[in-house]
Design a protein around this motif. Structure first.
Motif, short mmCIF file in Angstrom:
data_model
loop_
_atom_site.label_atom_id
_atom_site.label_comp_id
_atom_site.label_asym_id
_atom_site.label_seq_id
_atom_site.Cartn_x
_atom_site.Cartn_y
_atom_site.Cartn_z
N GLN A 258 0.93 -1.39 0.02
CA GLN A 258 0.05 0.21 0.05
C GLN A 258 0.81 1.39 0.08
O GLN A 258 0.64 2.12 -0.60
N CYS A 259 2.00 1.28 0.67
CA CYS A 259 3.02 2.40 0.66
C CYS A 259 3.58 2.45 -0.68
O CYS A 259 3.78 3.46 -1.10
N LEU A 260 3.71 1.31 -1.51
CA LEU A 260 4.36 1.53 -2.75
C LEU A 260 3.30 1.99 -3.71
O LEU A 260 3.75 2.81 -4.53
N LEU A 281 11.79 2.32 -2.07
CA LEU A 281 11.01 1.47 -1.13
C LEU A 281 10.91 -0.22 -1.52
O LEU A 281 11.19 -0.87 -0.35
N CYS A 282 10.95 -0.35 -2.83
CA CYS A 282 11.15 -1.65 -3.00
C CYS A 282 12.26 -2.50 -2.49
O CYS A 282 12.53 -3.58 -2.07
N GLN A 283 13.46 -1.64 -2.79
CA GLN A 283 14.82 -2.23 -2.21
C GLN A 283 14.88 -2.45 -0.75
O GLN A 283 15.28 -3.26 -0.15
N ARG A 284 14.21 -1.39 0.05
CA ARG A 284 14.11 -1.33 1.44
C ARG A 284 13.54 -2.27 1.85
O ARG A 284 13.81 -2.87 2.92
N GLN A 285 12.33 -2.73 1.44
CA GLN A 285 11.52 -3.66 1.98
C GLN A 285 11.45 -5.10 1.23
O GLN A 285 10.37 -5.94 1.53
#
Length: 416
Positions: A258-260, A281-285
């Motif tokens: 949802q944040c993405l 964000l994709c890399q972080r999560q």
């Protein structure tokens, strides 16, 4: 008058004694004891004989039968044997369980021995009544040493599950975690603490972040905890840190996907390295490429930004043909594009990527991608099938004319 006639007269019958019932009522016995026999000769004789002997030397049982004596005592006490209630049956385990299941009043405290209490617990489990099981478990906790109770419950998963569910539903998280820790189930205790904190976090993101960081350090980073669970909590802490950085209340309590979606909608052009960038964000999560493609497709298609969708999911090959490139399985992608009202050109690009001719033809017919159906039937040189398909199209439509021109193509060697 004969002797028989004398005893059969009504007057004599009225005066005669009856020997049919030798048991007198308490009131009759008292009346006999209080009756005065003054003037009777027999009384004088009896009185003189009794008065000449000391009362202490005359046993009462020699004057009155034990049965009548008992009735006299009972009469003096004022109790009526006819009104005495029956004695209650002994409270056995079976009777207690029956009353528990039926919802009747019962006293568990009559069961004092460990054996009796264990039988109560096993009986409730055998019956399968959740209320009875929980009632017995609470009784055991009240009356037994905690260590003994934990030993009993640890070998009885049904009772253990009911007690844990009760503590969890009542929000007694401290008692629950202590209970699980004593049972040697520290990882389960940590998970319940995690669930409780997430469920009751409210809007205080910083407080939740502190709790999760402490849980991660003090419980999930301990030996014996499942590595997958530890990673899950660590990823969640990272997400909370990112949400705390974003300072957007609408992102609180939201998942990573949802944040993405939020970043794709409002920060699509942000470059990699920026905290609000979708790629960052994709890399972080550690969001997978499949998840990334799915979120991007839905966000931009719902916003009618088909240029972005096409730039991400299609590309030109060496021969200038448009092909589809996505981590989403092709049939799933085709189904979703159809639901999102994608253009026929893009749908055709997806269908043409399917290798199997039969599958390609089936899906093209299902989603009414007429150009692909016509081309596939032409490649199969099936003139009859193409003629029948043309009859299903609207006359003078673009696809109708295309089918008709294909049928007139003399370069195709039709097989029928």
């Amino acid at each position: 008058m004969d002797d028989d006639d004398y005893w059969n007269t009504s007057e004599t019958k009225a005066k005669a004694f009856s020997f049919d019932d030798d048991v007198l009522s308490p009131q009759e016995i008292l009346a006999i004891g209080q009756r005065s026999y003054s003037g009777s000769k027999e009384e004088g004789v009896l009185s003189s004989n009794i008065s000449s002997v000391k009362p202490a030397h005359i046993p009462l049982s020699s004057l009155v039968s034990p049965k009548i004596l008992d009735l006299m005592v009972l009469a003096q006490s004022g109790n009526d044997p006819a009104k005495e209630t029956k004695q209650e049956p002994e409270e056995t385990v079976a009777i207690t369980l029956k009353r528990l299941v039926l919802g009747r009043r019962c006293s568990l405290h009559v069961h004092r021995s460990l054996k009796s209490k264990t039988e109560l617990l096993d009986g409730a489990i055998a019956i399968g009544d959740g209320n009875a099981i929980l009632t017995v478990v609470l009784f055991l906790i009240q009356t037994l040493n905690r260590k003994v109770v934990y030993e009993l419950l640890s070998s009885r998963p049904a009772a253990l599950g009911h007690y844990i569910s009760t503590l969890q539903s009542e929000g007694k998280i401290s008692e629950l975690t202590d209970f699980l820790t004593m049972l040697g189930r520290s990882p389960d205790s940590a998970i319940y603490q995690f669930q409780h904190a997430v469920k009751n976090q409210g809007n205080n993101l910083e407080s939740l972040l502190r709790k999760m960081s402490n849980l991660l350090a003090n419980h999930f980073n301990q030996p014996g905890v499942d590595a997958h669970q530890t990673k899950m909590v660590a990823d969640y802490v990272k997400l909370l840190e990112w949400q705390n950085f974003a300072k957007k209340t609408e992102l609180n309590n939201k998942s990573a996907l949802q944040c993405l979606a939020y970043c794709c909608s409002f920060h699509w052009t942000e470059g990699a390295g920026n905290m609000m960038s979708p790629l960052t964000l994709c890399q972080r999560q550690q969001i997978s490429p499949l998840q990334y493609d799915w979120v991007v497709l839905n966000v931009h298609a719902n916003s009618n930004k088909w240029d972005i969708v096409e730039s991400l999911f299609t590309k030109k090959d060496w021969f200038g043909r448009t092909t589809v490139s996505s981590h989403i399985p092709i049939e799933t992608l085709l189904s979703r594009l159809s639901e999102l009202k994608a253009s026929e050109r893009m749908l055709a690009s997806c269908v043409n990527k399917i290798a199997g001719t039969e599958d390609r033809l089936r899906l093209a017919q299902k989603y009414k991608i007429h150009s692909v159906v016509i081309e596939t039937l032409a490649k199969q040189k099936d003139r009859a099938a193409l003629t029948n398909y043309k009859m299903t199209l609207n006359p003078q439509s673009e696809e109708y004319i295309y089918a008709e021109n294909t049928l007139r193509d003399s370069s195709i060697k039709w097989k029928n």
